[in-house]
Design an enzyme around this catalytic site. Structure first.
Site, PDB file in Angstrom:
ATOM      1  N   GLU A 167     -97.281 -20.496 -22.060  1.00 43.28           N
ATOM      2  CA  GLU A 167     -97.759 -21.490 -23.042  1.00 43.28           C
ATOM      3  C   GLU A 167     -96.674 -21.860 -24.045  1.00 43.28           C
ATOM      4  O   GLU A 167     -96.857 -21.728 -25.258  1.00 43.28           O
ATOM      5  CB  GLU A 167     -99.011 -20.967 -23.770  1.00 43.28           C
ATOM      6  CG  GLU A 167    -100.223 -20.948 -22.876  1.00 43.28           C
ATOM      7  CD  GLU A 167    -101.511 -20.564 -23.572  1.00 43.28           C
ATOM      8  OE1 GLU A 167    -101.496 -20.338 -24.798  1.00 43.28           O
ATOM      9  OE2 GLU A 167    -102.532 -20.477 -22.883  1.00 43.28           O
ATOM     10  N   GLU A 169    -104.462 -19.352 -16.063  1.00 46.29           N
ATOM     11  CA  GLU A 169    -105.446 -18.853 -17.040  1.00 46.29           C
ATOM     12  C   GLU A 169    -106.601 -19.837 -17.084  1.00 46.29           C
ATOM     13  O   GLU A 169    -106.399 -21.022 -17.340  1.00 46.29           O
ATOM     14  CB  GLU A 169    -104.840 -18.710 -18.441  1.00 46.29           C
ATOM     15  CG  GLU A 169    -103.903 -17.543 -18.572  1.00 46.29           C
ATOM     16  CD  GLU A 169    -103.417 -17.315 -19.997  1.00 46.29           C
ATOM     17  OE1 GLU A 169    -104.165 -17.603 -20.963  1.00 46.29           O
ATOM     18  OE2 GLU A 169    -102.272 -16.853 -20.144  1.00 46.29           O
TER      19      GLU A 169
HETATM   20  O1  AHR Z   1    -105.868 -14.917 -22.385  1.00 42.47           O
HETATM   21  C1  AHR Z   1    -105.652 -14.757 -23.751  1.00 42.47           C
HETATM   22  C2  AHR Z   1    -104.542 -15.652 -24.266  1.00 42.47           C
HETATM   23  O2  AHR Z   1    -104.920 -16.987 -24.112  1.00 42.47           O
HETATM   24  C3  AHR Z   1    -103.230 -15.570 -23.549  1.00 42.47           C
HETATM   25  O3  AHR Z   1    -102.424 -14.558 -24.039  1.00 42.47           O
HETATM   26  C4  AHR Z   1    -102.614 -16.888 -23.827  1.00 42.47           C
HETATM   27  O4  AHR Z   1    -101.754 -17.299 -22.787  1.00 42.47           O
HETATM   28  C5  AHR Z   1    -103.795 -17.809 -23.979  1.00 42.47           C
HETATM   29  O5  AHR Z   1    -103.687 -18.630 -25.060  1.00 42.47           O
END
Ligand code: AHR
Length: 534
Positions: free
Chosen positions: A202, A315
């Site tokens: 991210e 994610e």
């Molecule tokens: O999954 C939790 C967090 O969410 C992760 O560390 C990050 O990549 C996202 O913002």
């Protein structure tokens, strides 16, 4: 099935009209699913059923790692009950060590004798102490116990390109080199095979494309280890950033990461205390993942019309904000209800519809964090409704996707039309970018054929109040029998607790019957059904 293109979904009233016109139809189903069993070309990559484990809250510590001296049954420190449960759903790949944690993780802290490893501070996980007892060797042991592939994420936050290069060498080189020899000193002679590597997590900002291009050459292919490089996706829905990254670095990437959470938020952030409006809002948000994916794929098509680069959704999941008793806010522990199960089913169906670009997805996160498969409390463990969806859908792993057309009604709530997004809403950029959406399809489905020739149909009725009927026409295949399982519950917020761990689990489904060459499925309200035809 395509939600908007191939998938035609028309209002219920039109279907009734159509049935009346035909007149001689003895039975008019409310919805119609046509599966083109003779048109299957591509496989559903099993990595779509991937997981994400981060050093966050109690995902790793407690959830996976309890240490060799724990009274909780373990193998070399890793919980046996959790491994057994993950093997059962055939977890194919696990991403580690983060997330945000990846960009502060120094892998050398997590190797060597555990008693000598430094205690560090997890600055992105509530400033808790990190023992570093779960490091590279322990993660690889976990993957071997589960029988899955590893997916590493390198540190481009406070880490250097040299550190990243050394991690690649340490883990995958068979040579007589400083890092390979250090690995041998730490008890592992053979290098591991590690194909999938993300470079940062991210990363916002215009400079990331340059950072990625600087790190990428250090992802070397040692000793026949083939690598697959995944640059970070944007923070939120920053399409301009995505465009810039692809413009500058598309030739140097195999995959592009995409993160997107279905946040609770319009009415309540609670994982369990919610009402029908909240059910609707979260499921609507889940359907919107498809618009987001299509926007990103549109940008990818611009720079990569041959579709060489893949979209790695590393994610995703439903994120609520209720603090359970005894849990810390930064731990992101949340309960998991029938609503979360529906979120998972909707996402899988979306990923399958885009399987030509999406080879992998990793739900956040495996144990005790966000939309978990498993919750633990000391020696106790429970399986969440989301786990059961992974179980019911595992038949689609590496199966041939069968294109389908779904004609179904819609589901909506008046609240959606009157709701104004508050300034606090974390969803704001999301909805602003994509515009309004009120009516969502009442059904979502996937069909596939496995290696033995069996056809599997997964279908969900998201309406929490109304049962419905589906007439299913499987074209180009003959079958004699149908069997199935169903996941449903009396309430939209039914969930499993340590006291009642089986409040919600798949049951035998008797509501699908063969009628001539058609299949009639009677779907209860708020239900997920998995059928096998042979
Ligand atoms: O999954 C939790 C967090 O969410 C992760 O560390 C990050 O990549 C996202 O913002």
């Amino acid at each position: 099935m395509m939600f908007r293109k191939k998938l035609r979904f028309v209002p219920f009233i039109c279907l009734l009209g159509y049935a009346c016109l035909l007149g001689n139809l003895a039975y008019a189903a409310e919805n119609k699913l046509v599966v083109h069993a003779d048109q299957g070309k591509q496989k559903i990559n099993k990595f779509i059923y991937g997981q994400f484990t981060e050093h966050l809250g109690r995902c790793i510590y407690d959830g996976i790692w309890v240490g060799e001296n724990s009274p909780i049954p373990n193998t070399r420190g890793i919980r046996n009950d959790v491994v057994k449960a993950l093997k059962h759903i055939k977890v194919p790949i696990v991403r580690w060590p983060g997330g945000c944690f990846a960009d502060i993780y120094h892998w050398k802290d997590g190797i060597g004798p555990r008693a000598e490893r430094p205690v560090t501070i997890n600055r992105v996980g509530g400033d808790v102490k990190e023992s570093n007892h779960f490091g590279t060797h322990e993660f690889m042991d976990f993957c071997e116990q589960v029988g899955c592939e590893p997916y590493f994420c390198g540190n481009v936050g406070d880490g250097t390109a040299e550190e990243f290069a050394e991690w690649v060498e340490y883990t995958t080189s068979d040579g007589d080199s400083p890092m390979a020899n250090l690995r041998r000193k730490n008890g592992r002679d053979e290098p591991w095979k590690i194909k999938y590597w993300a470079i940062g997590n991210e990363q916002g900002g215009r400079k990331y494309a340059l950072t990625y291009l600087r790190f990428r050459p250090y992802l070397r292919e040692y000793s026949g280890n083939k690598v697959y490089s995944v640059p970070s996706g944007p923070v939120g829905l920053d399409y301009r950033w995505t465009d810039l990254l692809l413009k500058m670095a598309s030739e140097q990437m195999d995959g592009l990461a995409l993160h997107n959470y279905a946040w609770s938020g319009e009415r309540t952030q609670s994982a369990v205390n919610f009402e029908e409006d909240d059910w609707y809002f979260l499921l609507r948000r889940s359907f919107r993942m498809e618009e987001h994916i299509e926007k990103v794929i549109g940008i990818m098509d611009k720079y990569d019309p041959e579709k060489r680069i893949e979209l790695v959704v590393d994610e995703w999941g439903a994120w609520h904000e209720e603090l359970s008793p005894g849990e810390q806010p930064a731990d992101n522990y949340q309960q998991n209800t029938l609503r979360d199960a529906m979120v998972a089913a909707i996402h899988f169906d979306i990923f399958h519809r885009h399987l030509d670009r999406i080879p992998m997805a990793n739900i956040a996160q495996t144990v005790n964090v966000i939309q978990a498969m498993i919750l633990t409390k000391g020696e106790k463990m429970l399986l969440t409704p989301t786990y059961h969806v992974f179980d019911m859908y595992k038949v689609h792993q590496d199966a041939t996707y069968l294109p389908s057309d779904l004609e179904c009604g819609t589901y909506t709530r008046e609240a959606a039309r009157t709701f104004t997004i508050s300034d606090e809403s974390r969803d704001r950029p999301y909805l602003d970018e994509l515009g309004p959406l009120y009516d969502i399809p009442v059904l979502t489905a996937t069909a596939s054929r496995d290696n033995e020739g069996k056809i599997h149909v997964s279908i969900s009725n998201i309406d929490p109040n109304k049962a419905t009927t589906v007439e299913c026409d499987i074209r180009g295949a003959k079958f004699k029998s149908v069997s199935g399982t169903i996941l449903t519950a009396p309430e939209i917020n039914t969930h499993n607790t340590f006291e009642k761990p089986d409040a919600l689990k798949p049951e035998k489904f008797e509501g699908a019957k063969l009628k001539g060459d058609k299949l009639i499925i009677k779907m209860p309200s708020k239900s997920i059904v998995a059928l096998e035809l042979s």
